[in-house]
Each structure stands twice: as structure tokens, then as C-alpha cells.
Design a protein around this motif. Structure first.
Motif, PDB file in Angstrom:
ATOM      1  N   PRO A 177      46.817 113.004  15.564  1.00 15.51           N
ATOM      2  CA  PRO A 177      48.134 112.725  16.154  1.00 15.51           C
ATOM      3  C   PRO A 177      48.527 111.282  15.944  1.00 15.51           C
ATOM      4  O   PRO A 177      47.669 110.419  15.723  1.00 15.51           O
ATOM      5  CB  PRO A 177      47.932 113.035  17.648  1.00 15.51           C
ATOM      6  N   PRO A 178      49.826 110.960  15.982  1.00 18.92           N
ATOM      7  CA  PRO A 178      50.261 109.578  15.808  1.00 18.92           C
ATOM      8  C   PRO A 178      49.667 108.670  16.874  1.00 18.92           C
ATOM      9  O   PRO A 178      49.351 109.093  17.991  1.00 18.92           O
ATOM     10  CB  PRO A 178      51.792 109.664  15.932  1.00 18.92           C
ATOM     11  N   LEU A 179      49.492 107.416  16.496  1.00 14.84           N
ATOM     12  CA  LEU A 179      48.968 106.438  17.436  1.00 14.84           C
ATOM     13  C   LEU A 179      49.897 106.320  18.635  1.00 14.84           C
ATOM     14  O   LEU A 179      51.111 106.215  18.497  1.00 14.84           O
ATOM     15  CB  LEU A 179      48.832 105.067  16.758  1.00 14.84           C
ATOM     16  N   ASP A 180      49.311 106.350  19.812  1.00 12.05           N
ATOM     17  CA  ASP A 180      50.102 106.314  21.043  1.00 12.05           C
ATOM     18  C   ASP A 180      50.257 104.864  21.472  1.00 12.05           C
ATOM     19  O   ASP A 180      49.357 104.269  22.077  1.00 12.05           O
ATOM     20  CB  ASP A 180      49.409 107.119  22.135  1.00 12.05           C
ATOM     21  N   TYR A 181      51.382 104.240  21.118  1.00 13.01           N
ATOM     22  CA  TYR A 181      51.606 102.839  21.458  1.00 13.01           C
ATOM     23  C   TYR A 181      51.626 102.668  22.973  1.00 13.01           C
ATOM     24  O   TYR A 181      52.094 103.522  23.720  1.00 13.01           O
ATOM     25  CB  TYR A 181      52.930 102.353  20.881  1.00 13.01           C
ATOM     26  N   GLY A 182      51.141 101.510  23.407  1.00  8.91           N
ATOM     27  CA  GLY A 182      51.200 101.188  24.824  1.00  8.91           C
ATOM     28  C   GLY A 182      50.007 101.670  25.608  1.00  8.91           C
ATOM     29  O   GLY A 182      49.866 101.370  26.783  1.00  8.91           O
ATOM     30  N   GLU A 183      49.116 102.429  24.961  1.00 11.10           N
ATOM     31  CA  GLU A 183      48.001 103.005  25.699  1.00 11.10           C
ATOM     32  C   GLU A 183      47.047 101.940  26.210  1.00 11.10           C
ATOM     33  O   GLU A 183      46.468 102.071  27.285  1.00 11.10           O
ATOM     34  CB  GLU A 183      47.270 103.993  24.799  1.00 11.10           C
ATOM     35  N   THR A 184      46.874 100.856  25.439  1.00  9.65           N
ATOM     36  CA  THR A 184      45.911  99.827  25.835  1.00  9.65           C
ATOM     37  C   THR A 184      46.588  98.495  26.124  1.00  9.65           C
ATOM     38  O   THR A 184      45.909  97.486  26.260  1.00  9.65           O
ATOM     39  CB  THR A 184      44.876  99.633  24.718  1.00  9.65           C
ATOM     40  N   ASP A 185      47.919  98.481  26.203  1.00  5.33           N
ATOM     41  CA  ASP A 185      48.640  97.220  26.378  1.00  5.33           C
ATOM     42  C   ASP A 185      48.843  96.850  27.842  1.00  5.33           C
ATOM     43  O   ASP A 185      49.271  95.748  28.137  1.00  5.33           O
ATOM     44  CB  ASP A 185      49.996  97.279  25.673  1.00  5.33           C
ATOM     45  N   THR A 186      48.614  97.772  28.751  1.00  2.00           N
ATOM     46  CA  THR A 186      48.839  97.491  30.163  1.00  2.00           C
ATOM     47  C   THR A 186      47.525  97.096  30.822  1.00  2.00           C
ATOM     48  O   THR A 186      46.449  97.585  30.465  1.00  2.00           O
ATOM     49  CB  THR A 186      49.426  98.719  30.877  1.00  2.00           C
ATOM     50  N   GLN A 187      47.647  96.187  31.793  1.00  2.00           N
ATOM     51  CA  GLN A 187      46.458  95.724  32.498  1.00  2.00           C
ATOM     52  C   GLN A 187      46.887  95.045  33.783  1.00  2.00           C
ATOM     53  O   GLN A 187      47.876  94.293  33.808  1.00  2.00           O
ATOM     54  CB  GLN A 187      45.654  94.758  31.632  1.00  2.00           C
ATOM     55  N   GLU A 191      64.431  88.332   8.581  1.00  2.00           N
ATOM     56  CA  GLU A 191      63.783  88.182   9.873  1.00  2.00           C
ATOM     57  C   GLU A 191      63.548  89.560  10.476  1.00  2.00           C
ATOM     58  O   GLU A 191      64.220  90.537  10.122  1.00  2.00           O
ATOM     59  CB  GLU A 191      64.625  87.331  10.830  1.00  2.00           C
ATOM     60  N   TYR A 192      62.571  89.623  11.366  1.00  2.00           N
ATOM     61  CA  TYR A 192      62.277  90.859  12.079  1.00  2.00           C
ATOM     62  C   TYR A 192      63.040  90.875  13.403  1.00  2.00           C
ATOM     63  O   TYR A 192      63.122  89.862  14.097  1.00  2.00           O
ATOM     64  CB  TYR A 192      60.775  90.986  12.349  1.00  2.00           C
ATOM     65  N   ARG A 193      63.550  92.051  13.750  1.00  2.00           N
ATOM     66  CA  ARG A 193      64.198  92.235  15.053  1.00  2.00           C
ATOM     67  C   ARG A 193      63.586  93.473  15.697  1.00  2.00           C
ATOM     68  O   ARG A 193      63.683  94.573  15.165  1.00  2.00           O
ATOM     69  CB  ARG A 193      65.710  92.393  14.903  1.00  2.00           C
ATOM     70  N   THR A 194      62.976  93.266  16.851  1.00  2.00           N
ATOM     71  CA  THR A 194      62.301  94.344  17.553  1.00  2.00           C
ATOM     72  C   THR A 194      62.889  94.483  18.945  1.00  2.00           C
ATOM     73  O   THR A 194      62.996  93.489  19.666  1.00  2.00           O
ATOM     74  CB  THR A 194      60.787  94.071  17.659  1.00  2.00           C
ATOM     75  N   ALA A 195      63.263  95.709  19.291  1.00  2.00           N
ATOM     76  CA  ALA A 195      63.780  96.007  20.628  1.00  2.00           C
ATOM     77  C   ALA A 195      62.678  96.701  21.420  1.00  2.00           C
ATOM     78  O   ALA A 195      62.256  97.814  21.071  1.00  2.00           O
ATOM     79  CB  ALA A 195      65.025  96.882  20.544  1.00  2.00           C
ATOM     80  N   TRP A 196      62.203  96.039  22.456  1.00  2.00           N
ATOM     81  CA  TRP A 196      61.168  96.591  23.326  1.00  2.00           C
ATOM     82  C   TRP A 196      61.839  97.299  24.501  1.00  2.00           C
ATOM     83  O   TRP A 196      62.699  96.724  25.181  1.00  2.00           O
ATOM     84  CB  TRP A 196      60.256  95.486  23.838  1.00  2.00           C
ATOM     85  N   SER A 197      61.447  98.555  24.745  1.00  2.00           N
ATOM     86  CA  SER A 197      62.058  99.367  25.796  1.00  2.00           C
ATOM     87  C   SER A 197      60.967  99.992  26.665  1.00  2.00           C
ATOM     88  O   SER A 197      59.859 100.269  26.195  1.00  2.00           O
ATOM     89  CB  SER A 197      62.942 100.472  25.196  1.00  2.00           C
ATOM     90  N   TRP A 198      61.328 100.234  27.908  1.00  2.00           N
ATOM     91  CA  TRP A 198      60.393 100.836  28.856  1.00  2.00           C
ATOM     92  C   TRP A 198      60.186 102.303  28.520  1.00  2.00           C
ATOM     93  O   TRP A 198      61.131 103.057  28.311  1.00  2.00           O
ATOM     94  CB  TRP A 198      60.926 100.690  30.272  1.00  2.00           C
ATOM     95  N   ASP A 199      58.923 102.727  28.458  1.00  2.00           N
ATOM     96  CA  ASP A 199      58.558 104.118  28.226  1.00  2.00           C
ATOM     97  C   ASP A 199      57.906 104.660  29.491  1.00  2.00           C
ATOM     98  O   ASP A 199      56.811 104.218  29.866  1.00  2.00           O
ATOM     99  CB  ASP A 199      57.603 104.231  27.038  1.00  2.00           C
ATOM    100  N   GLU A 200      58.584 105.588  30.134  1.00  2.00           N
ATOM    101  CA  GLU A 200      58.115 106.088  31.422  1.00  2.00           C
ATOM    102  C   GLU A 200      56.790 106.825  31.289  1.00  2.00           C
ATOM    103  O   GLU A 200      55.939 106.757  32.187  1.00  2.00           O
ATOM    104  CB  GLU A 200      59.169 107.022  32.027  1.00  2.00           C
ATOM    105  N   GLN A 201      56.587 107.509  30.167  1.00  2.00           N
ATOM    106  CA  GLN A 201      55.346 108.262  29.994  1.00  2.00           C
ATOM    107  C   GLN A 201      54.147 107.338  29.853  1.00  2.00           C
ATOM    108  O   GLN A 201      53.097 107.563  30.450  1.00  2.00           O
ATOM    109  CB  GLN A 201      55.463 109.171  28.767  1.00  2.00           C
TER     110      GLN A 201
END
Length: 260
Positions: free
Chosen positions: A56-66, A196-206
Motif C-alpha cells: 500500500p502507499p506510504l501513509d504520510y503523517g504516521e510517525t510525524d506526531t509526538q 521554487e517548491y510550494r507545498t500546502a500542508w493541510s490537517w488530515d483528520e484520519q
């Protein structure tokens, strides 16, 4: 099949007659035909026989919270939390980590430890507050200056009177903007001049984390050099004209008129 085909034929006939009907309203302000509509072209799938992915695709955010150790957020109010103390607590919890979400240069960690005694050299920038999760409360947004013109950007969520980091990234940041509930980061593109890179970070409830929902590389125009300012006029005081040189006196015999 005929019953299903008749409405289609009638629709085609109406579409063909539409320009004639519209062109009849030729008065001022009347409708005018925009010409025939181009046929819509749908996406074409290439190599449809490719097998599905085995993982399955890599699940972003899985290890970023602490959860930040030792930091409390009374009444889940991030305004009552010291941003420097938050970053210092994370640096102390991971003293030997120099990459990843907790990564921090050793030089930066030392400077954070001296923020109380040397505030002018503190790399933790002014914090900002914005409701990024839609829970009706503000989140804490912190920026950290690092070597090589890099900036560490972190976002913290207050819940159950504790503080949880829900976003962390490090890049050569050009600017950070807040648009609604998104954090838009503009960063330099290493090795690709003019982009340049432009990244929009958004809240993912899941995932209960801020994820890079939109990421793009954008071409930017080179800065237009500003015209050199016109020098101010200089006023020079007028000088008196030079006095004429005195003419030599004629010899005495010329004055007397006697021949020499």
C-alpha cells in the motif's frame, strides 16, 4: 435500443439548431452564438495491464506526531505555552538526533539552550497562532532558524492539557503563508535555478497530523533590476571671472616719441 437512441438524436438536432436560434436574436444586447463546442477528451490510461502495487502507499503523517515531553497546555490554550520552552523540551528529548522530524543542528540546539541569557541570538522566531484543525481553538506555529539559511517549521496541537507536534519540516524557506486552514511553504529548489517548491500542508483528520496535501514546483521570474536612481543635481557656487593680466608698459623711448 431505439428508445434509448431517440433522445440522443433529438439532442443532437437541438444542438445543431441552437446556433440558428441564437443568431436570430441579433438585436443589441441579444444572445449570440459562441460557435461549435469542442468535443471533450477524457483521460487515457496507459499500460492498463500493469499489475497492482504489492504494498500500500506510504501513509504520510504516521510517525510525524509526538507529544512534547514535560509541556502542559492549561485549558488546551496554546497562547499560555512558551514557544522557546517547547522547542527546548524537544531538543533535550532528542540530543543526538540530527535528521528527521526531530532533527536539529547541534549548533542550533546550543543556541536554544541559551535563549534565556542571550535572547538576541535565540533561533526560535516569533510564534503565530491559527486554527488549522477546525476544532475551534488555535494551534501553535513555530519557526526555528538553522544554518545554511534553513528554517525548521513546527505546528503543535493542544489537547487533554498536553501539547502534540502535528507537523515538522526543514527546508530553505523563502516564505510561509497562512491561507484558510492551510500552511503554504515556499522553498528554494536546490539545483534547479529559476524554480521554487510550494507545498500546502493541510490537517488530515484520519492521521491526526498536518500532511503535504499539495506539492508543486513553480517557475519564478528573475527579479527585475531596479533602475539606478538619478543623481540629485549639484549646485556649484559661481566664481568670479579671472582678472585680466596687466599689459607690460612700453619702453621709455616709445613714450617720449624720440627715435632709438
Amino acid at each position: 435500443m431505439r428508445a434509448r437512441g431517440r433522445p440522443f438524436v433529438a439532442a443532437v438536432a437541438l444542438a445543431a439548431a441552437a446556433p440558428l436560434v441564437l443568431s436570430g436574436c441579433g438585436g443589441v444586447g441579444g444572445l449570440e452564438s459562441a460557435g461549435p463546442t469542442r468535443t471533450a477528451v477524457g483521460p487515457v490510461r496507459l499500460w492498463p495491464d500493469l499489475p497492482p502495487a504489492s504494498e500500500p502507499p506510504l501513509d504520510y503523517g504516521e510517525t510525524d506526531t509526538q507529544t512534547v515531553p514535560g509541556i502542559k497546555a492549561p485549558d488546551n490554550d496554546v497562547h499560555r505555552v512558551d514557544a522557546v520552552a517547547v522547542v527546548r523540551a524537544e531538543a533535550n528529548a532528542h540530543p543526538d538526533t540530527y535528521s528527521g522530524a526531530d532533527g536539529m543542528y547541534e549548533e542550533t540546539a546550543r543556541q536554544i539552550g541559551r535563549c534565556a541569557t542571550e535572547p538576541t541570538k535565540c533561533p526560535v522566531m516569533r510564534p503565530y497562532y491559527r486554527d488549522l484543525t477546525g476544532n475551534g481553538r488555535d494551534e501553535l506555529i513555530v519557526g526555528i532558524r538553522m544554518p545554511d539559511q534553513q528554517v525548521g517549521l513546527r505546528v503543535y496541537l493542544a489537547e487533554n492539557d498536553t501539547l502534540t507536534r502535528i507537523m515538522s519540516t526543514i527546508d530553505q524557506v523563502i516564505s510561509v503563508e497562512l491561507a484558510g486552514r492551510d500552511v503554504i511553504v515556499r522553498a528554494a529548489s536546490a539545483g534547479i535555478p529559476g524554480y521554487e517548491y510550494r507545498t500546502a500542508w493541510s490537517w488530515d483528520e484520519q492521521q491526526r497530523a498536518m500532511l503535504p496535501a499539495r506539492d508543486e514546483i513553480v517557475r519564478v521570474k528573475p527579479p527585475v533590476p531596479s533602475p539606478s536612481p538619478t543623481p540629485a543635481p549639484r549646485f556649484v557656487e559661481p566664481t568670479a571671472p579671472p582678472s585680466p593680466s596687466p599689459r607690460p608698459s612700453p619702453p621709455a623711448d616709445e613714450l617720449s616719441g624720440e627715435p632709438r
